[in-house]
Design a protein around this motif. Sequence first.
Motif, short mmCIF file in Angstrom:
data_model
loop_
_atom_site.label_atom_id
_atom_site.label_comp_id
_atom_site.label_asym_id
_atom_site.label_seq_id
_atom_site.Cartn_x
_atom_site.Cartn_y
_atom_site.Cartn_z
N LYS A 1 -0.13 -12.16 -0.58
CA LYS A 1 0.75 -12.31 -1.73
C LYS A 1 1.31 -10.98 -2.22
O LYS A 1 2.41 -10.94 -2.79
CB LYS A 1 0.01 -13.00 -2.88
N LEU A 2 0.55 -9.89 -2.03
CA LEU A 2 0.99 -8.60 -2.55
C LEU A 2 0.28 -7.49 -1.77
O LEU A 2 -0.90 -7.63 -1.44
CB LEU A 2 0.65 -8.48 -4.04
N ILE A 3 1.01 -6.41 -1.47
CA ILE A 3 0.44 -5.21 -0.85
C ILE A 3 0.73 -4.06 -1.80
O ILE A 3 1.88 -3.86 -2.21
CB ILE A 3 1.07 -4.93 0.53
N VAL A 4 -0.30 -3.29 -2.13
CA VAL A 4 -0.14 -2.18 -3.07
C VAL A 4 -0.71 -0.91 -2.48
O VAL A 4 -1.86 -0.87 -2.05
CB VAL A 4 -0.82 -2.49 -4.43
N CYS A 5 0.10 0.13 -2.48
CA CYS A 5 -0.31 1.46 -2.02
C CYS A 5 -0.58 2.32 -3.25
O CYS A 5 0.14 2.24 -4.24
CB CYS A 5 0.81 2.06 -1.18
N ARG A 6 -1.65 3.14 -3.17
CA ARG A 6 -2.02 4.03 -4.27
C ARG A 6 -1.87 5.48 -3.77
O ARG A 6 -2.85 6.08 -3.32
CB ARG A 6 -3.47 3.76 -4.69
N PRO A 7 -0.68 6.05 -3.83
CA PRO A 7 -0.49 7.40 -3.28
C PRO A 7 -1.27 8.48 -4.03
O PRO A 7 -1.67 9.48 -3.43
CB PRO A 7 1.01 7.64 -3.41
N ARG A 8 -1.47 8.28 -5.33
CA ARG A 8 -2.26 9.20 -6.17
C ARG A 8 -2.96 8.39 -7.24
O ARG A 8 -2.60 7.25 -7.50
CB ARG A 8 -1.33 10.22 -6.84
N SER A 9 -3.94 8.99 -7.87
CA SER A 9 -4.67 8.33 -8.94
C SER A 9 -3.71 7.80 -10.00
O SER A 9 -2.79 8.52 -10.42
CB SER A 9 -5.66 9.31 -9.57
N GLU A 10 -3.91 6.56 -10.40
CA GLU A 10 -3.11 5.89 -11.44
C GLU A 10 -1.67 5.60 -11.01
O GLU A 10 -0.87 5.15 -11.82
CB GLU A 10 -3.11 6.68 -12.75
N GLU A 11 -1.31 5.84 -9.76
CA GLU A 11 0.04 5.55 -9.27
C GLU A 11 -0.04 4.38 -8.30
O GLU A 11 -0.93 4.32 -7.45
CB GLU A 11 0.63 6.77 -8.57
N ARG A 12 0.91 3.45 -8.42
CA ARG A 12 0.94 2.26 -7.56
C ARG A 12 2.36 2.06 -7.02
O ARG A 12 3.34 2.22 -7.75
CB ARG A 12 0.55 1.00 -8.33
#
Length: 193
Positions: free
Chosen positions: A27-38
């Motif tokens: 349903k959803l793909i989320v990348c976290r490139p840095r802390s607190e960033e989506r």
Amino acid sequence: MTHRTAEELDAALGHIREAPSDCGEVKLIVCRPRSEERRILSEGRFDREEGLVGDDWRARGSSSHADGRANPLAQVTVMNSRVLEAIAGEPGDWPPAGDQLYMDFDVSAENLPEGTRLSVGQALLEVTAKPHTGCAKFTRRFGLEAMRWVNSEDGMKLRLRGINTRVVQSGTVRVGDLVTKSAPDRGDAGRNS
């Protein structure tokens, strides 16, 4: 974001328990490139060494290792989308949970014991033994009731907070891809431990 009450969360349990157990959907793909960033992705590359390419899993490391290196048993975190729907509402409000994959799929301990393989798009993930639990960040984002709910006895059995996995076969995953499970493969167990 309005935090849900315990009663509102409990009311969603029936719907959560009805999640597909053999064939689900990303349903959803989320990348976290840095802390607190989506970053919400329509597709992502899942790699045996890097996890979700572009995600900070490797760079962030883990306090569970004395040398601070990333924990290979928590390479990719997966959450049942029905749980996030109950906690946060619309998909646009799901990314703060901090997981990379959200799928309409039963991730309970009964359905996905340690070692179960998940075919997700072109990638193959393996469920690890490392528990995934609600923490201070989760509480701040979704409220104390949500944290208590996912960490309750029933919440742990259903794995409402989600599961940890490792990438066994690299591949591309797209929103809408099917998710299927297969029995544990004991021949490759412990590769990254």
